[in-house]
Each structure stands twice: as C-alpha cells, then as structure tokens.
Enzyme design. Sequence first.
Site, PDB file in Angstrom:
ATOM      1  N   GLU A  47       0.867  -1.188   0.000  1.00  0.00           N
ATOM      2  CA  GLU A  47       0.000   0.000   0.000  1.00  0.00           C
ATOM      3  C   GLU A  47       0.893   1.222   0.000  1.00  0.00           C
ATOM      4  O   GLU A  47       1.960   1.227   0.633  1.00  0.00           O
ATOM      5  CB  GLU A  47      -0.905   0.015   1.238  1.00  0.00           C
ATOM      6  CG  GLU A  47      -1.735   1.293   1.318  1.00  0.00           C
ATOM      7  CD  GLU A  47      -2.824   1.273   2.370  1.00  0.00           C
ATOM      8  OE1 GLU A  47      -2.695   0.529   3.352  1.00  0.00           O
ATOM      9  OE2 GLU A  47      -3.806   2.027   2.198  1.00  0.00           O
ATOM     10  N   CYS A 242      -6.531   0.926   2.866  1.00  0.00           N
ATOM     11  CA  CYS A 242      -7.526   2.007   2.868  1.00  0.00           C
ATOM     12  C   CYS A 242      -7.407   2.901   1.647  1.00  0.00           C
ATOM     13  O   CYS A 242      -8.355   3.605   1.297  1.00  0.00           O
ATOM     14  CB  CYS A 242      -7.361   2.849   4.124  1.00  0.00           C
ATOM     15  SG  CYS A 242      -7.793   1.977   5.622  1.00  0.00           S
ATOM     16  N   ASN A 373     -11.894  -3.189   0.251  1.00  0.00           N
ATOM     17  CA  ASN A 373     -10.790  -3.423   1.185  1.00  0.00           C
ATOM     18  C   ASN A 373     -11.351  -4.022   2.467  1.00  0.00           C
ATOM     19  O   ASN A 373     -11.738  -5.174   2.490  1.00  0.00           O
ATOM     20  CB  ASN A 373     -10.025  -2.117   1.449  1.00  0.00           C
ATOM     21  CG  ASN A 373      -8.930  -2.304   2.493  1.00  0.00           C
ATOM     22  OD1 ASN A 373      -8.276  -3.341   2.514  1.00  0.00           O
ATOM     23  ND2 ASN A 373      -8.751  -1.346   3.380  1.00  0.00           N
ATOM     24  N   GLU A 374     -11.434  -3.261   3.550  1.00  0.00           N
ATOM     25  CA  GLU A 374     -11.983  -3.852   4.769  1.00  0.00           C
ATOM     26  C   GLU A 374     -13.341  -3.235   5.053  1.00  0.00           C
ATOM     27  O   GLU A 374     -13.537  -2.627   6.090  1.00  0.00           O
ATOM     28  CB  GLU A 374     -10.990  -3.735   5.941  1.00  0.00           C
ATOM     29  CG  GLU A 374     -10.414  -2.361   6.116  1.00  0.00           C
ATOM     30  CD  GLU A 374      -9.434  -2.256   7.284  1.00  0.00           C
ATOM     31  OE1 GLU A 374      -8.741  -3.211   7.630  1.00  0.00           O
ATOM     32  OE2 GLU A 374      -9.388  -1.158   7.858  1.00  0.00           O
TER      33      GLU A 374
HETATM   34  O1  AHR Z   1      -2.103  -1.354   6.891  1.00  0.00           O
HETATM   35  C1  AHR Z   1      -2.614  -0.111   7.285  1.00  0.00           C
HETATM   36  C2  AHR Z   1      -4.117  -0.045   7.174  1.00  0.00           C
HETATM   37  O2  AHR Z   1      -4.710  -0.921   8.083  1.00  0.00           O
HETATM   38  C3  AHR Z   1      -4.699  -0.480   5.861  1.00  0.00           C
HETATM   39  O3  AHR Z   1      -4.700   0.534   4.937  1.00  0.00           O
HETATM   40  C4  AHR Z   1      -6.097  -0.843   6.206  1.00  0.00           C
HETATM   41  O4  AHR Z   1      -6.638  -1.802   5.333  1.00  0.00           O
HETATM   42  C5  AHR Z   1      -6.007  -1.294   7.643  1.00  0.00           C
HETATM   43  O5  AHR Z   1      -6.917  -0.646   8.417  1.00  0.00           O
END
Ligand code: AHR
Length: 676
Positions: A47, A242, A373-374
């Site tokens: 990321e 994120c 993503n999450e």
């Molecule tokens: O790894 C950091 C963040 O943690 C990522 O962007 C997210 O997916 C998670 O909340």
Amino acid sequence: MKRLLLASLALAAGSGVCAADVPVRVTVDTTAPGHAVSPLLHGVFFEDINYAADGGLYAELVQNRSFEHAEHFYAWGKVARGGALDLSIETAEPLNAKNPHYLRLAVRDAGTGAGLANYGFGGIAVKAGENYFFSVHARATENYSGSLRAVLEDETGRPLGECKCDGLAAAWRKFDGTIKCNATAAHARLVVLVTAAGRVDLDMVSLFSEHTFHDRRNGLRADLAQMLADLHPAFMRFPGGCIVEGMDLPNRYQWKDTIGDVAERPENWNRWQDAIRNQTAPQYYQTYGLGFFEFFQLCEDLGCEPVPILNCGMACQYQSKQLVPVGQLAPFVQDALDLIEFANGPADSPWGAKRAAMGHPEPFHLKRLGVGNEQWGEDYFARYNIFQAALKAKHAEIAIVTTAGPGVDDGSWKLAWDKFRSGTPAEIVDEHYYRPSQWFLENATRYDAQPRTGPRIFAGEFAVREGRMRSTLHGAIAEAAFMTGLVRNGDVVAMSSFAPLFAKAGAFQWQPDLIWFDNTRVYGTASYHVQSLFARNRPDLALPVAVEGEAVHLPPLPDREISTYGATPLPPYHPASLPAVFAVAGRDDRAHEFVVFLANPYADPRTARIELRGAADVTAEIHASVLTSASADDANSFEEPRKIFPRDEVFAVAASAFTRSLPANSLTVLRIPVAP
Ligand code: AHR
C-alpha cells in the site's frame, strides 16, 4: 513451574534473563501426511502508506514533478544566479487535461543560469559513476534561442554532472538526456536552468537512476524491490489497504488513472496525508507512476501472483462513509471487468491493447481479485453481491476475495461470516488483525476448527501492535507462533500477508512495518525475517505434530487490548493455556526434506526432544535457521540492520530423534533430509 513460566513470560519484553531450560517433546508423525499447504500461503501486501510508492519503491527522484500538488512549488526553489526571472504556475493550454498545471519561467535575464531546483524527497541520493535519465516536457516562446540545462548539484552547489536539451519550440515536446554523475551525494538537487531570456514552460520534470529493478524505465528502486524478492512472496496484494477506498469517493484509487503514459496519469492526493493524528504529511501525493501496469510487471519480475483489490463503491467507513448508490454501481463493476481484460485479455481487445501498447502483449495471468478493502455491514454486502454476480457471470475463472471487515471477533466480522454460512457466495475471505502479541499467541489455533469446506481464509493484513508500536523481536516471534497455525491450517488458509510493507524513516504514518528505508539505506525488521523464513520453507504437505511440555497460563488480555477499532467486540477468546512451544511440521516434496518450525516466544530457553515418528534414521546433515537476539525488546535499525538476522547452521544426528535447544524468544526452522 507454572509460576516460573508466568513470571518469565512477563520478562519477555525486558532483560533477556534466562531461567533453566524447559524440557519439551515435539513428535512429528511422518507416517500420516496431511493436507496440502497452499502454495500461495505467504505473500506481501503493498500500500502507498509511509511513502512506500512515491519517495519509496517508485524510483522517481523528483518530487512534485508535474506541479500538481496543492502547494504547487512544493519541493522546488527558484534559482537566479545573477539573472532575473519570475516563476508562476499556469493552466492555459496545458500538456494534457489530466495534468492541468505547469511551470512558467519568465526570464528577463538568464545570468549564468536562471531556473529552479528540485530537492527530491528530502534530497536526491546519487552515486559516482552512475547515469541518470533526465526528462522534461517543455515549450518556449516563438524563436526562443536558449537551451535547457539539467544539472545535478550537491548540497554545497558543486556540479556533479549535467545534460543539455536544445530545440525548444512553441509546442509541447518531450526532451530526454543522460547525466553522468561524478560523485556520490546523499542530498543532491536537480537544477533546471535556461540559458537565454524568454518564456519557457516546463512540466513532468523527471530523473531516474539507470539502475532500477530489472533495469526497467519508469522503474522501481532496485534495493527496495530486492527486499521483496528476498521475501519469496507467492503473491502481491495491491494497491492497499484504505487507499483503495479513499478518504472520500473522489479520492478513491481508480486503476484506469494509473496506466498509460505517466504524463497522462492524473495525480491524486494520498489519503494518508492526514489520516493519523500527529503524523500528517500534507503534501503526500500519488503520482501513479507506480500504477497497475507496474504492479503487474513487478509481480512477474518477482515470480508471484498479482492480487489487485478494487473499490466496491464505498469510501472509508471510518471517515467520509460515502456510498455509491446500489443502482449506480455499473461503472465500478465495469472497471473490474475491464481490469480483467487489461490483465488477461488478448492484445487486440480494447483493454488488452492498452497493456500491449505499454510493452506487454502477453497476459499477466490474473487469477484473483478483491472486491472492497476492509468494508463491513449490510452496505458492503449489498454492493458485494452485485460485483460477485457480474464478475462470475463473465469470469468464473477469477476467484473473488471478499472482506470480513476491519477486525475479527467483532460484530461486523460475525455478520460477514453469518452471511457466508447462509448463502452469500464467498471463495476467499480477507481477515485483518493488528493486535498485541498475546492475542497472536492465543490465536495460533484460530483456524484449527475452521470448517474444511466453504470459503478459505486470506489473513490479508496482520502485525503485532502494542506498546510503542516498535518492531521488536518479541512481536516477531509472536507472529511466528501464530503463523505455525497458518501452516497447520494451510488447507483452509489460502494466503497471508503482514501489513504494512514499507515505511520511510521520518515520513511514516503507521507502525510497525516490515521494511524500513531512507533515500540510501534499507533494512528488514525481525518480522521481515519471520516472513521470509516461512515463505522460503513452506512445506507442500502438513504433518501431524504433538507438543508435550508444561503448558503456559497467561492472564486474560484487558478488553481494551482485544477490541478492534470501530466495531463491537464479541466476548474475547481466551484459551486455558498455551503450548510449551509452538510447532508445525511438513514435507517439502521438491527438496525431499521434512520441515519443522519451532517458535519459542517465552523468556526461557527450551530443550526440545524432536522425534520423527515413522521415519528412517536421519543420516544426512540437518540445516537449521535460527532467528533470535539477546533481548526480546531488540530491534533492527539503520545502525544495526542485522542485529536480528537468521543464523544458519548444520548439524548431524544419527537417529530419527534428537535434541535441540530453542533459545528464548526464537524461531527455529529445521530442514531434515528424508531418507530415500
Ligand atoms: O495497513 C494499514 C491499514 O490498516 C490499511 O490501509 C487498512 O486496510 C487497515 O486498516
């Protein structure tokens, strides 16, 4: 004894003082090969957080090369040298619509060189004897008689090398040059000078070392990419995280913005600019120079599978919470379908042709794709179901990664799993855990009871987070203990990746991380070596293992340590006891070796009697890799990058049972030749 173990565990993050060795028996049943261990079990999560892409892996040395940052002159400074000039940012007749701002030099007197300097990402690091590829898009007033000089200078102004571009005309044109650098400097600058009075416009001012990973143009920093190669990842998840969601919908990651000519990739602000209090970086941007084509190419160079994750019509649920109405999702779904064509389609298909035009007519062999993503809750599933149906209708061959939300063992996670178990189709479920070390020890058995049919797990983001958020040996060995459970359950756990991957010293938002770097140096944390040891030694088949020894009892973690951010925790799981060591074993059928992983996360050493039940006597040498250090609190650093580093040794035994000492706070990996 129990009291001793409890007391010594409490010391684990402290002095490294050891009590007497604790005896343990580890029995590997070699006669009962179990399930196949997923070949994709160990991978990496990329990321653009902590300056991982721009200023990091992406080897561009000029910061704010297209003057698109909100602070348009960020990282630039005026250079007059006896001349007189004005600098301005203009938008009339730009290079292209996606790159609307450019720099105008109005030079009244060029002196000995008038222009501007770029200071890179905290300086430009250059090496003596290396070539640097300079490029710029430029135009000038009609009949402009001057040239452009691109000069590398050290921080005292001493020239290190230069190149010259001639032939500026009224229309935008790209100029290229090569600068041969005559000295090494950590904080050099790139100075772009005009040699005559007049009006000159500049955009996309760029500088790369000739030495990038696999010597690719628009390439990646070779030392950082090599760190990835040394992890032996089976897959790479990208681009996040994120960042996929964006702080709001306009800020989301849109892969189509990240391909084609870099001058036509619109810059986006990085959502990690101000996501973390006291860690703001207002001029943190994404140039997308490292875009989806480069990600796919990197996967190919690393010999790993690409696993892109796409926005599913939802922005960050912690921040803006913006949603695309369900009835308006079609363009988002189309983006996913087009991505499959970009990666795999024939070179004469519309999106396959774009890949081919970038120099890769062959497909990238995409097999897995993440939707969201999450994300969590009913809002997610309403959107996921639409994506799932549309993707499967056209591409049954692509496995879909679904998310179970930002944490595990909370209300959102339970809702997700209730859905997966009651008809919502799911193939691979992404679970995230950023928890204290004790949670990782207690959850090493987490997937032992996972149903063997149904969706498989992607432990997509995990890391021990506790205390001052440092990467310590203690945390790394807890991760190793947990990962013994991933291998043991390598039939239901399909994939796993530590997160985040990279962090730049002095420019990070999130800790702990796997790899730290600055402009000239890089090192792997203790967790890095754990990941690498597991990936390099992944067995093909799991073998049953029994551990006998005094169990360890820990007081339950306080609730505040258990809860995930944002969601309601379920009653915490707290096992009655932990094993005397965490062990898993398997067979490497390619190397004809048994592999045994032994994690001792405690502050006492163990003396392990290891028995390979049913195996012939071991007659060849055993290879051991041991990761440990004097204190549980030890960590690698730029000053001591190899303080915690796997130590390799070979030893001979003449039986199918032998004794091995397991240091306090250690991971030991044994490779034992299988007798023919
Ligand atoms: O790894 C950091 C963040 O943690 C990522 O962007 C997210 O997916 C998670 O909340």
